[in-house]
Design an enzyme around this catalytic site. Sequence first.
Site, PDB file in Angstrom:
ATOM      1  N   GLN A 153       4.954  26.183  56.604  1.00 10.47           N
ATOM      2  CA  GLN A 153       5.036  27.435  55.849  1.00 10.47           C
ATOM      3  C   GLN A 153       6.483  27.784  55.484  1.00 10.47           C
ATOM      4  O   GLN A 153       6.739  28.342  54.405  1.00 10.47           O
ATOM      5  CB  GLN A 153       4.403  28.571  56.656  1.00 10.47           C
ATOM      6  CG  GLN A 153       2.913  28.404  56.888  1.00 10.47           C
ATOM      7  CD  GLN A 153       2.140  28.266  55.600  1.00 10.47           C
ATOM      8  OE1 GLN A 153       2.330  29.034  54.653  1.00 10.47           O
ATOM      9  NE2 GLN A 153       1.257  27.289  55.542  1.00 10.47           N
ATOM     10  N   GLU A 154       7.429  27.449  56.373  1.00  8.39           N
ATOM     11  CA  GLU A 154       8.840  27.666  56.035  1.00  8.39           C
ATOM     12  C   GLU A 154       9.193  26.958  54.743  1.00  8.39           C
ATOM     13  O   GLU A 154       9.908  27.493  53.884  1.00  8.39           O
ATOM     14  CB  GLU A 154       9.733  27.148  57.169  1.00  8.39           C
ATOM     15  CG  GLU A 154       9.670  27.949  58.455  1.00  8.39           C
ATOM     16  CD  GLU A 154      10.651  27.432  59.494  1.00  8.39           C
ATOM     17  OE1 GLU A 154      11.725  26.919  59.102  1.00  8.39           O
ATOM     18  OE2 GLU A 154      10.347  27.533  60.696  1.00  8.39           O
ATOM     19  N   ASN A 199      18.212  34.105  55.570  1.00  9.24           N
ATOM     20  CA  ASN A 199      17.877  33.282  56.738  1.00  9.24           C
ATOM     21  C   ASN A 199      16.366  33.153  56.839  1.00  9.24           C
ATOM     22  O   ASN A 199      15.620  34.011  56.349  1.00  9.24           O
ATOM     23  CB  ASN A 199      18.421  33.931  58.014  1.00  9.24           C
ATOM     24  CG  ASN A 199      18.165  33.087  59.252  1.00  9.24           C
ATOM     25  OD1 ASN A 199      18.395  31.882  59.255  1.00  9.24           O
ATOM     26  ND2 ASN A 199      17.669  33.718  60.309  1.00  9.24           N
ATOM     27  N   HIS A 202      13.413  32.590  59.861  1.00 10.67           N
ATOM     28  CA  HIS A 202      13.202  32.645  61.314  1.00 10.67           C
ATOM     29  C   HIS A 202      11.769  32.219  61.610  1.00 10.67           C
ATOM     30  O   HIS A 202      10.833  32.668  60.934  1.00 10.67           O
ATOM     31  CB  HIS A 202      13.445  34.065  61.823  1.00 10.67           C
ATOM     32  CG  HIS A 202      13.256  34.191  63.297  1.00 10.67           C
ATOM     33  ND1 HIS A 202      14.161  33.707  64.212  1.00 10.67           N
ATOM     34  CD2 HIS A 202      12.237  34.736  64.023  1.00 10.67           C
ATOM     35  CE1 HIS A 202      13.731  33.951  65.434  1.00 10.67           C
ATOM     36  NE2 HIS A 202      12.572  34.570  65.347  1.00 10.67           N
ATOM     37  N   LEU A 226      26.269  34.689  63.392  1.00 10.74           N
ATOM     38  CA  LEU A 226      27.431  35.035  62.578  1.00 10.74           C
ATOM     39  C   LEU A 226      27.925  36.435  62.938  1.00 10.74           C
ATOM     40  O   LEU A 226      27.135  37.356  63.147  1.00 10.74           O
ATOM     41  CB  LEU A 226      27.069  34.956  61.098  1.00 10.74           C
ATOM     42  CG  LEU A 226      26.678  33.554  60.616  1.00 10.74           C
ATOM     43  CD1 LEU A 226      26.040  33.619  59.238  1.00 10.74           C
ATOM     44  CD2 LEU A 226      27.893  32.628  60.606  1.00 10.74           C
TER      45      LEU A 226
END
Length: 206
Positions: free
Chosen positions: A175-176, A109, A111, A95
């Site tokens: 884990q995300e 976000n 990552h 972005l």
Amino acid sequence: MSKQVLGVLCSGRGTDLQSIIDAIGRGEVDATIAVVLTDKPGAYALTRAKEAGVKAVCIDRKQFDGRQPFEEALIAALDEAGVTLVVLAGFMRILTPYFVRHYAGRIMNIHPALLPSFPGAHAHRDVLAYGVKVSGCTVHFVDEGTDSGPIILQAAVPVLDDDTEETLGARVLEQEHIIYPKAIQLYCEGRLKVEGRHVRILSAKQ
């Protein structure tokens, strides 16, 4: 405090989106998803959103002459939906400052590496090539750089000798799906205070 309204941007399978939908359904995230936007017509995230009864729209990057017209269309859709927090969930576009400034402090976000190590689009490949013993994932606020915003939460996983990008990625993804909903809920509770590069997590009583 009024309930946060999420706009989720995806480019692919939408597994992080699904984890947020499920967490909201379990009452673990006190927010609503107003709209899911993708930049690819074939993104499975569109199907996940529709199955959950969430508005889903493809804003195909290829239909726009330049990045700003594309981002203007994203902003128009998000603002029309009344979005208060923009959630990037596997959105594979960088972005521009134009978009980031419009939602300053209101873009999150995730990552698939332990930032600031291994930013960019090929984190698992880079992790394995470098030979580190621990990787993981990072939820952060988005600033005008690439994967450089203030860090909210992180989770670590071991890197095994026989790992491939796929096996490591699957372990990180688990884990995300845990920490992303947690970070969003902390935002919803007003418990994230940004001080320069640091994000303080306030106690529930503050």
